[in-house]
Design a protein around this motif. Structure first.
Motif, PDB file in Angstrom:
ATOM      1  N   GLN A 203      -2.359  39.245  62.838  1.00 52.53           N
ATOM      2  CA  GLN A 203      -1.148  39.659  62.119  1.00 52.53           C
ATOM      3  C   GLN A 203      -0.072  40.135  63.094  1.00 52.53           C
ATOM      4  OE1 GLN A 203      -3.017  42.542  59.512  1.00 52.53           O
ATOM      5  NE2 GLN A 203      -2.837  41.177  57.746  1.00 52.53           N
ATOM      6  N   ILE A 204      -0.488  40.873  64.127  1.00 52.66           N
ATOM      7  CA  ILE A 204       0.483  41.325  65.134  1.00 52.66           C
ATOM      8  C   ILE A 204       1.109  40.141  65.837  1.00 52.66           C
ATOM      9  CG2 ILE A 204       0.671  42.537  67.353  1.00 52.66           C
ATOM     10  CD1 ILE A 204      -1.510  44.461  66.326  1.00 52.66           C
ATOM     11  N   ALA A 205       0.290  39.147  66.203  1.00 49.53           N
ATOM     12  CA  ALA A 205       0.814  37.965  66.888  1.00 49.53           C
ATOM     13  C   ALA A 205       1.742  37.163  65.974  1.00 49.53           C
ATOM     14  CB  ALA A 205      -0.337  37.088  67.372  1.00 49.53           C
ATOM     15  N   TYR A 211       6.859  35.263  61.892  1.00 46.63           N
ATOM     16  CA  TYR A 211       6.420  34.668  60.634  1.00 46.63           C
ATOM     17  C   TYR A 211       5.805  35.678  59.672  1.00 46.63           C
ATOM     18  CZ  TYR A 211       7.082  30.399  63.299  1.00 46.63           C
ATOM     19  OH  TYR A 211       7.632  29.400  64.069  1.00 46.63           O
ATOM     20  N   TYR A 212       5.576  36.896  60.119  1.00 49.24           N
ATOM     21  CA  TYR A 212       4.891  37.869  59.271  1.00 49.24           C
ATOM     22  C   TYR A 212       5.648  39.183  59.293  1.00 49.24           C
ATOM     23  CZ  TYR A 212       1.097  40.768  57.372  1.00 49.24           C
ATOM     24  OH  TYR A 212       0.358  41.615  56.602  1.00 49.24           O
ATOM     25  N   ASP A 213       5.848  39.773  58.118  1.00 47.36           N
ATOM     26  CA  ASP A 213       6.547  41.058  58.053  1.00 47.36           C
ATOM     27  C   ASP A 213       5.836  42.041  57.137  1.00 47.36           C
ATOM     28  OD1 ASP A 213       7.021  39.940  55.600  1.00 47.36           O
ATOM     29  OD2 ASP A 213       9.217  39.986  55.731  1.00 47.36           O
ATOM     30  N   GLY A 214       4.539  41.819  56.929  1.00 48.81           N
ATOM     31  CA  GLY A 214       3.772  42.709  56.069  1.00 48.81           C
ATOM     32  C   GLY A 214       3.055  43.792  56.850  1.00 48.81           C
ATOM     33  N   THR A 224      -0.132  36.948  54.757  1.00 56.06           N
ATOM     34  CA  THR A 224      -0.705  36.441  56.005  1.00 56.06           C
ATOM     35  C   THR A 224      -0.892  34.939  55.939  1.00 56.06           C
ATOM     36  OG1 THR A 224      -1.866  38.547  56.290  1.00 56.06           O
ATOM     37  CG2 THR A 224      -2.604  36.708  57.645  1.00 56.06           C
ATOM     38  N   ARG A 225      -1.338  34.427  54.794  1.00 50.54           N
ATOM     39  CA  ARG A 225      -1.502  32.976  54.631  1.00 50.54           C
ATOM     40  C   ARG A 225      -0.157  32.258  54.792  1.00 50.54           C
ATOM     41  NH1 ARG A 225      -6.302  32.506  55.909  1.00 50.54           N
ATOM     42  NH2 ARG A 225      -7.899  33.283  54.496  1.00 50.54           N
TER      43      ARG A 225
END
Length: 620
Positions: A203-205, A211-214, A224-225
């Motif tokens: 998630q950090i990567a 692409y991820y902000d959760g 994440t998906r």
């Protein structure tokens, strides 16, 4: 400035040569694990070392860090691998490698690694009939390791490699076969084997890749998906929303690539009682300068600095350190600060530096660190800071203040050998109301990026009268002055004794100084009624300070000297008249206190009263 340091050693290994460059032809390594961070790999290595011998950690490149046992002869490595796996002491997927890809050593700290074959630990024995090192001298260790690294085809029901591969010469060895592509079901299955921390790393990567902000919670949900699908699409891959083993490796390699060349390695400094990761390729230990252990840049290419902070201290010393650190040249004033009785953080950033400081107080000791990085290199700064924060560990010991000789000369504009940030101009001022408004010279308020009083409270100009030479500053936060000025409206008598309170030497003195003299005239040299002429010797830093009568009332404000076009005696100076000041402030809607009292007080009481209302004003 020359420094005399007592004899001391920094017992730490900052960098070791790449093992692969000097690998013995008779040895291999049993690689048992790889991690994506130095902190995680160091922690795992320490854990293995509690049960196993010859535990070593090396950088593998591309942001990965391997933990291995060795080196051993090939036969001993096979025996060790089989028996440790049978005992459940190492993972079942541990394998034997030649060590050619091993680069910088990060574990153990402070000890080089022998490249000679090590004896097997007690309780581990080579299989009977095993070839000796001499028997296998003609066998290429690299070929043996390569064979051991290949999956056993027969066990998996796969076809044997084609015979033409055997015709390749050692000089033109074939590229390893591409990793088989996992199906989505296989990728889901391999993902289930990940720990929650490993899922957090993904998630950090993904967050770093944009692409991820959760939440970074290690729970793989719709957010994440979606991030995984976005990353796969950007890579030109099938957007399944589930990363295969190879794709996870690629993502983490991209994430860690920013750390390449920084040489992050665990440094243990027993003198300060601190162990942590430090970018040893860009900084190197230079000296102890209590309360700091200083690591300076290794080159001009990346002018970074690291300071370990260690000193004994109670809450008062802790708060004092917090204030002192903010006076350093490398600590920009812009940025967030937070502090309580147990810990503080300081973040500063300007066009030159980006600086982070953190420290905490435990068991009578104050420990922390400072990272200084060039501005504009935010990504590497953030990643290095994350690694340093995660790895920071208190160990026994605290830096001895006596490590520097007590007679060592120290300039007043240096703190432990570090240059203190200095203002462009410093003069004096006086509180004029209970809200913390300050009257000062208009000269000090001209062309400033920032104005402060006392070196810490930020101020802003709310009124300026250049003709009279005054300005009024208001605090940007709450202030509660001990005393405010009372302006004298009664006409003072000529030749009366008067005094000016000010900071003649900037911030060198912690309290204002008093200069005494005589009221020579109620007008200026050319009859100006808004000026009073004084006979007293003052310094440039006194300008803006209050002019007192012998009862403690304010007769005016000392003006900066202006000798352009004329040369006046040194003891001839001028002050803006109290009546003119009150009128100017009243026109701007600023109310002040006035008095007509003329009762005299002692010089001691006058000095105390002046100290309670006079402030240092600095232009940055």
């Amino acid at each position: 400035m020359n420094k005399t340091l007592t004899s001391c050693l920094l017992a730490t290994a900052l960098a070791w040569p790449a093992v692969g460059m000097a690998q013995s032809q008779d040895t291999v390594w049993l690689q048992i694990e790889a991690r994506q961070t130095v902190a995680g790999a160091s922690s795992a290595a320490r854990s293995y070392a509690q049960q196993l011998e010859n535990v070593v950690g090396f950088s593998l490149g591309n942001g990965f860090y391997g933990i291995a046992l060795g080196p051993y002869s090939p036969q001993d490595a096979q025996a060790l691998s089989q028996q440790l796996k049978a005992q459940g002491l190492i993972p079942q997927d541990a394998y034997i490698v030649s060590g050619n890809s091993y680069a910088q050593q990060f574990y153990p700290v402070g000890t080089g690694v022998s490249l000679d074959p090590q004896p097997l630990p007690d309780g581990i024995s080579a299989p009977e009939g095993a070839a000796t090192a001499e028997d296998s001298a003609t066998i290429s260790v690299e070929d043996l390791a390569r064979a051991l690294e290949e999956p056993v085809a027969a066990a998996e029901g796969e076809e044997e490699p084609q015979a033409e591969a055997e015709t390749e010469t050692a000089e033109s060895a074939p590229e390893p076969p591409p990793e088989p592509q996992e199906t989505r079901a296989e990728a889901v299955q391999s993902e289930r084997q990940l720990s929650r921390d490993e899922k957090r790393d993904l998630q950090i990567a993904l967050e770093w890749a944009g692409y991820y902000d959760g939440a970074i919670d290690g729970l793989v949900g719709p957010g994440t998906r979606g991030a995984m699908r976005g990353w796969q699409e950007a890579q030109g891959l099938e957007a399944t929303g589930v990363l295969t083993t190879a794709q996870r490796s690629t993502l983490l390699r991209q994430y860690n690539a920013v750390l390449e060349g920084l040489g992050l390695a665990t440094v243990r400094d027993d003198a300060s009682g601190i162990e942590m990761l430090i970018p040893t390729e860009v900084v190197e230990f230079t000296e102890y300068e209590p309360p700091f252990v200083k690591f300076e840049p290794t080159s001009d290419d990346l002018p970074a600095q690291v300071l370990l902070i260690s000193q004994p201290g109670n809450e008062d010393r802790f708060f004092g350190l917090y204030e002192i650190l903010q006076t350093l040249e490398v600590v920009p004033m812009e940025g967030e600060r937070s502090r309580n009785g147990q810990e503080f953080t300081i973040d500063g950033e300007n066009e030159t530096y980006r600086t982070h400081i953190q420290a905490s107080r435990e068991n009578g000791t104050i420990k922390g660190f400072m990272l200084v990085w060039p501005a504009g290199d935010d990504e590497r700064f953030s990643r290095v800071l994350d690694e340093m924060q995660e790895s920071f560990t208190r160990i026994e010991g605290v830096l001895d203040p006596a490590i520097v000789a007590p007679d060592d000369a120290q300039a007043v504009d240096l703190v432990a050998g570090l240059e203190v940030r200095k203002p462009e101009l410093s003069q004096s001022g006086v509180f004029i109301d209970q809200a913390g408004s300050v009257l000062t010279s208009s000269r000090v308020a001209e062309g400033c990026t920032e104005l402060t009083i006392g070196g810490e409270h930020e101020m802003q100009v709310v009124h300026s009268d250049p003709d009279l030479g005054i300005a009024v500053l208001q605090p940007q936060g709450a202030l509660a002055p001990m005393r405010v000025a009372e302006f004298q409206t009664a006409t003072p008598r000529l030749r009366a004794e008067v005094a000016v309170a000010g900071y003649p030497y900037g911030g060198i003195l912690s309290a204002p100084a008093m200069s005494f003299g005589t009221l020579a005239d109620l007008r200026g040299l050319e009859g100006e009624e808004d000026l009073t002429r004084l006979e007293m010797t003052v310094e440039p830093g006194d300008a803006g300070g209050p002019l007192f009568d012998n009862g403690g009332a304010v007769l005016g404000m000392l003006l900066p000297r202006n000798d352009e076009g004329r040369v006046l005696p040194e003891d001839t100076n001028f002050a803006a008249d109290a009546g003119a000041i009150v009128a100017s402030l009243g026109g701007a809607g600023i109310e002040v206190q006035t008095t007509r009292g003329i009762e005299a007080i002692t010089p001691e009481r006058l000095t105390q009263r002046a100290a309670e209302m006079t402030v240092l004003v600095s232009c940055w």
